[in-house]
Enzyme design. Structure first.
Site, PDB file in Angstrom:
ATOM      1  CB  CYS A 192      -0.916   0.008   1.222  1.00 32.39           C
ATOM      2  SG  CYS A 192      -2.064   1.411   1.240  1.00 32.39           S
ATOM      3  CG  ASP A 204      -0.641   4.114   5.260  1.00 35.18           C
ATOM      4  OD1 ASP A 204       0.275   4.632   5.928  1.00 35.18           O
ATOM      5  OD2 ASP A 204      -1.831   4.127   5.613  1.00 35.18           O
TER       6      ASP A 204
END
Ligand code: CO
Length: 212
Positions: free
Chosen positions: A43, A45
């Protein structure tokens, strides 16, 4: 935490100096070629950087990251990375790594309208549809999100298994293995979801390619 781009550049200088202290020939050695054994699909993130959380150095992991670690068959960017990793670098392991508390998965679970992002979230919503019965049965929203994150990782492992040039590799040998891992932002630990595969046998028949 750096606040300005200048702090990032300063950080780079500090980092470089620290590495040279430990391994004076580090950059010289690494500059000629790379031979990572791993491809990481994670991800975007900021809290889940591949090399840091695995205590690995530059040169160890070939990386592709996007919102909610998705493997989408029309994503030319991702497929090019996977192709190069598998066919040229000959990575032995592909790790699909998601994380609990994923904002992308959370957004997909909601009915909120995220504008352009809805197009990406659609693919995550498809995972919900595939596992609707199980997910709908979990009353606690936090637990449902956690399970949704895990199921999404499993489905992305499946999606990779459906890639024809990966199946070609499996015709010729045992690699690459595809793993599904989940990371916890709360304790910094990775967990193996035990969905490791190196064959297409468990896929629906329609996704299994004949040797060319
Ligand atoms: Co995320």
């Amino acid at each position: 935490m750096p606040e300005t781009h200048k702090e990032l550049l300063k950080g780079n200088r500090d980092w470089e100096r620290n590495i040279l202290k430990i391994a004076p020939d580090f950059f010289e050695k690494l500059s000629s070629s790379q031979s990572p054994k791993f491809l990481w699909i994670g991800c975007s993130d900021s809290r889940v950087p591949a090399t840091e959380i695995t205590n690995a150095l530059p040169g160890s992991i070939f990386v592709q990251r996007n919102i909610a670690n998705m493997v989408i068959h029309t994503d030319v960017n991702l497929l090019s990375v996977v192709y190069y990793a598998v066919k040229e670098l000959k990575v032995k392991h592909i790790i699909v790594c998601g994380h609990y508390g994923c904002g992308g998965v959370k957004a997909a679970m909601s009915n909120n309208n995220y504008g352009f992002l809805n197009n990406w979230l659609r693919h995550i919503k498809d995972v919900y549809r595939l596992h609707q019965e199980e997910l709908d049965s979990i009353e606690d929203e936090g637990q449902r999100l956690d399970r949704y994150v895990e199921l999404n990782i499993k489905e992305q492992v499946n999606n990779l298994s459906k890639v024809s040039f990966i199946q070609e590799e499996w015709e010729n040998g045992e690699f690459p293995y595809i793993h599904g891992w989940v990371y916890s932002l709360k304790d910094g630990l990775l967990q193996d979801l035990d969905v490791t595969t190196n064959n297409a046998e468990k896929l629906d028949q329609v996704f299994q390619y004949n040797p060319r």
